[in-house]
Design a protein around this motif. Sequence first.
Motif, PDB file in Angstrom:
ATOM      1  N   ASN A   1       6.631   9.968  -2.352  1.00  0.00           N
ATOM      2  CA  ASN A   1       7.726  10.207  -1.415  1.00  0.00           C
ATOM      3  C   ASN A   1       8.982   9.471  -1.900  1.00  0.00           C
ATOM      4  OD1 ASN A   1       8.946  11.317   0.869  1.00  0.00           O
ATOM      5  ND2 ASN A   1       8.446   9.546   2.144  1.00  0.00           N
TER       6      ASN A   1
ATOM      7  N   ASP B   1       0.828  -1.208   0.000  1.00  0.00           N
ATOM      8  CA  ASP B   1       0.000   0.000   0.000  1.00  0.00           C
ATOM      9  C   ASP B   1       0.859   1.253   0.000  1.00  0.00           C
ATOM     10  OD1 ASP B   1      -2.289  -1.531   0.033  1.00  0.00           O
ATOM     11  OD2 ASP B   1      -2.389  -1.567   2.227  1.00  0.00           O
ATOM     12  N   GLN B   2       2.044   1.157   0.564  1.00  0.00           N
ATOM     13  CA  GLN B   2       2.976   2.274   0.607  1.00  0.00           C
ATOM     14  C   GLN B   2       4.320   1.815   0.056  1.00  0.00           C
ATOM     15  OE1 GLN B   2       2.778   3.418   4.796  1.00  0.00           O
ATOM     16  NE2 GLN B   2       1.383   5.087   4.282  1.00  0.00           N
TER      17      GLN B   2
END
Length: 880
Positions: free
Chosen positions: A787, A761-762
């Motif tokens: 990010n 998910d990240q």
Amino acid sequence: MATERSGGGGGGGGGGGGLRNHHLMFIILLVTGLLSMLPFFLLHGQLEILPVYDDAPSLKEGNINNKNVMTATNNANRWSSTTTALPPGTVIRDDISSPFCQRWSSVDAANRTLQPFDEWHTHHPNWIIINETEDMFCIEPYCEEGSNSYPCPNDRRSNLVNDFWKYYNNQFRSSCDKVHYRSMWSSGWSADFLNVQEGLIDATNNFHVPLVMAAPWHYAAVKKDYSHRTCSQADLTCYFLPYHSCGSLDDICGFTPREFGVAIEECTGTKVERITTEKILGQVEIWHERGYYAYQFMTRKQLWLRRAVFDFKRKFRMKHGPESDCSVLHVRRADIIFHEQHARKYHPIADYVKLIPKEKLNDPNHTIFLLTDDANAVNEAHEFYPNLRWKYIDRPRHSGSRGGWENQTPSLNPALELIVLMATFELAQDCSSFVHGHSGLSDYIWTHMAANAGDKRVTRLRVDDRKEVFNEKYLHSEEELAKLLDEKRAIKEGTKPTKIETVKTAVTSSTDLDDSCTHQSDSSGGGVIIVNLLGLLANNLFEVAFAKMLASQLGCSWHVVYRSSWNTAFPTSQTDRCFPNALAPNNNRSGDKTQLLKLIQQIGVNQDVHRIFDAVTFNDLELEDSEHNNIFSDQSDANDVKVEWIKTVGQNALVIDHEEYHNEREEVIEPSNVLSILNDKPQVRVLDLNAFFINYRWMDGRMDHISQWLHIDPSCCTTPPPGNDAIVIHIRDFLPDDEDKNKNLQVGVYRDIIQQYSQSDQPKVIVVCQPRSVESGIVKSLVQEFNAVVQTGSDNIDAFCVLSNAHFIIPTTSSTYSQLAALLAQQKNDNVQVHYPTHTLDRPGVTLNVPTWKYHLTTSGNDRIDEFDVSHERLDIFHA
């Protein structure tokens, strides 16, 4: 006394519960023996070697003969007592002085934390495990007041215990105001522990301060990305008892290192004053007594590891059954060919088998325990020696050198790799002969075998005894071994390897490559291959790989001349160092220039034409002004001279030009096509290659060779690898006039691919780009969206390393740089995902058509994915 907090457990050193009215019946077998040096160890100037094995009882004097054979005697002191084994988790009292046992089970192997027994055992270094069964393990004190061994007898077990106490007192009872902080090499088992052994001895004997080893360690975390950690600290204390009481690396350094290769100078903690060594100590190797004792102290197993090793050995022995005798064959391959002038040879299995004593080979019950890091060696053993009784550990292995440099975790499970190693040391003790080549790990295997030999004779033999161990020619021994085995298969099948022969050109099949040129052919045959290097780094890599494929098949009588232009990456001193296998053996940089000169003079190259080649070719021959790097001020002038000269050569020249083949004939240039033409035209003596050769069709089926040739020296890869879970995006900013063919993608394209295929998910996203692209709009958008971490690398080769070590890659459309890196990444690991976005299926910019890649069609605005996973068969590729 507090235990070390960096071990993952911490806590007090004793107290509570203890031993109460217990009864036990068990028998201990005390083994005596001598581990002695072999003649080839005399180089170390030491004639006596320690004979103590991990947790083994005392060993007494033996004798040595002159045939590389160690003999030992067995002293079976037995004693018994009636007691009850303690339950798991019992807190042991500090004042206990009698032997005891503790129950355990396979459940203990899954609990990778310090147990009460570990905390107690840490501070009782003179207590030695003397028995392990399915239900319990037993331990006894040595040289303990009140025990049968007090006062200490003058034997080797006493020496071991005395050194243990010396190390313990230094590590746990010295002030932590200063420590001897030492980097962890993470190279290989023997190198790592040589460093550890020397560190412990140095800290104890010279500095009188505790030793602290750095982290991470590649047997506690995967080296390339610090993943799959056995414990949070990823250091020795994941497996072995705490070895100092100075706290965690966070306390000592001010941080816990998260990358391999963190320099000692970066440990800038204020709690301690670090001391580093400035000299190399003697007698710290495993075959010296004090080196072995230091190793034993640092590798005292935690309870979970002890049980895991016990279970591994038990299952292995159950699978292979009882045996009367066995021989150990340690076949070390993998990265030994990457050591340049210290490269070692890939020996065939036959070299090892023929050294096994004949009486053993003739024994139908004799078993061969094959230890190897090469999956090919296992297959080779069964193929060529099907009637021998082989046993080996069923575990993931690299195939040959495919794992690359110092990749010790093919399973991506460091804990499994270490358990296998520790179990191997103990399983090898069942055998009475040991055959191996030059290897530090072999020294550790042999030490464990000989130290626990008992009354049997243990024989040690080397396949490279009295032979040249290190030589740069062994860089190609993997290919030479493959060729040798093919010849053996042909003989076995009653056939001979076929070669297409002509009057002056001998062309071999693609699987029969002569890449060594250990012999030189008569200069009256053969010819010259002129490689006109075009474009930048990746283009040049395609070009040199194609040329080497041809040269390898044509043979050593053909010489390769590399001609660079103003902007090419090859050939330079940097590429010579970073791509040591890329150039053909006989070339104008490092080949036999005298033979090349004779050859081109026979062809009819006059003095003026010499100048068309790079100056490095002929400076040594004093054929041009050594004060100038190139006679021509303009590269095009030199090319014009070359073109005119090629015309004069006439029928003796064959020109492969991208303009004709790609733009007019639209044919793919493949080595087989070129070789076919040469066979039809045996008079050809000059082959002029003037093309990019960017097409997967000629590479398919040859990637094993190509990946070896384009192997990058690890010293050129300074940026850490991205890691298994990282998504690596390559961004290349093209010039404005390329926009019609190479439209830059928008962030939505990457978002769609990542959402569709990422399992996180990240996700961890890394953007690889040129330094000038860091501030570009697309890079900034990726950083903001994901990010993302931006990596430019120290140079274009370092950045190429990052891409070629990725496991999830999104190349830039039409970028040969990222596409070739993706090809090499998949060659290293079959699980690598390559996601290639393209705005058109009708002749997109330079694009490789690779069946294992996923192609995704973007929208007309290049801002989203319009169609996922387009079949590669739908691509109409423009061949570059």
